[in-house]
Design an enzyme around this catalytic site. Structure first.
Site, mmCIF file in Angstrom:
data_model
loop_
_atom_site.group_PDB
_atom_site.id
_atom_site.type_symbol
_atom_site.label_atom_id
_atom_site.label_comp_id
_atom_site.label_asym_id
_atom_site.label_seq_id
_atom_site.Cartn_x
_atom_site.Cartn_y
_atom_site.Cartn_z
ATOM 1 N N ASP A 56 0.829 -1.198 0.000
ATOM 2 C CA ASP A 56 0.000 0.000 0.000
ATOM 3 C C ASP A 56 0.872 1.260 0.000
ATOM 4 O OD1 ASP A 56 -2.064 -1.783 0.220
ATOM 5 O OD2 ASP A 56 -2.418 -1.407 2.356
ATOM 6 N N TYR A 57 0.255 2.352 -0.401
ATOM 7 C CA TYR A 57 0.938 3.647 -0.476
ATOM 8 C C TYR A 57 1.617 4.006 0.849
ATOM 9 C CZ TYR A 57 1.435 8.752 -1.093
ATOM 10 O OH TYR A 57 1.914 10.035 -1.165
#
Length: 249
Positions: free
Chosen positions: A106-107
């Site tokens: 994820d970011y």
């Protein structure tokens, strides 16, 4: 990412200056070498990493590349993005545009991310049938309960996909922290599983994939190529202990 496997005659027919009618005579006269061995069949299967020579002229000699990156938060797990910095942007390599991601983070997550130009290798990592474990260090908003261990072992039903997660392992490492081992890679799986327990993940860091551990010498944003020992371990069984980085120098 597909592995570029093909018959030898099909590959040769796409090369400049080689006509289809010439291919069989080239092989019968022993003028073609594949991986330093005289080719004997037009139907021989090759891939993008086969070394191919014609009359001592090198037609192809691509090298498989495997990279571990310590992904920092705030970087997108993608090869291109119009708004954010990507993991490819972190690589100072001339071949970076030929690489793809073997898995994602994820970011806002950090840790071990793998990149390669080998489609078979990345598919092995991504396939649920491979059962390759992925280990995460998780920090949570609320205290971790011993009931979480059973909940992760039992699996959780996600109605959106209509699936129940595979049994996962959770080890409590602190009042607000845990180590989670997954054997699949569902969308935002770790965060969603803790969300089901009404506990928000505040930090997610991947420390291992299969037998491969994130090199502790890599600071956030740094990377290095895998050794032959490390890259080939993906094809071995997943029951053993994580590979020590010092064993693969």
């Amino acid at each position: 990412m597909r592995s570029k496997r093909s018959r030898l005659d099909r590959y040769l027919s796409q090369q400049p200056g080689i006509r289809a009618a010439e291919i069989r005579p080239l092989i019968s006269k022993g003028r073609l070498l594949v991986d330093c061995t005289v080719a004997t069949s037009i139907s021989q299967v090759i891939d993008e990493f086969s070394r191919i020579e014609l009359d001592n002229t090198l037609l192809q000699a691509n090298k498989p590349t495997y990279i571990m990156l310590n992904k920092p938060p705030g970087v997108v797990s993608a090869t291109r993005d119009t708004k954010h910095r990507t993991v490819i942007d972190l690589l100072q390599r001339v071949d970076r545009d030929k690489l793809h991601l073997a898995g994602r983070l994820d970011y806002n997550s950090s840790g071990l991310l793998l990149l390669t130009n080998d489609g078979r290798w990345s598919r092995r990592l991504a396939s649920p049938q491979s059962g390759i474990p992925k280990v995460y260090q998780v920090t949570l908003e609320n205290p971790v309960s011993t009931a979480y261990v059973t909940a992760f072992e039992d699996g959780m039903y996600f109605p959106y996909e209509g699936i129940t997660t595979r049994p996962a392992q959770l080890k409590i490492t602190g009042k607000y922290s845990a180590e989670v081992t997954l054997y699949e890679g569902r969308y935002h799986q770790v965060k969603r599983m803790f969300g089901r327990l009404r506990n928000r993940v505040t930090r997610l860091h991947r420390s291992a994939v299969g037998t491969l551990q994130l090199d502790p010498r890599l600071a956030a944003g740094q990377y290095r190529e895998l050794t032959t020992c490390e890259s080939s371990a993906i094809w071995a069984g997943q029951s053993g202990a994580a590979i020590s980085n010092s064993r693969c120098r």
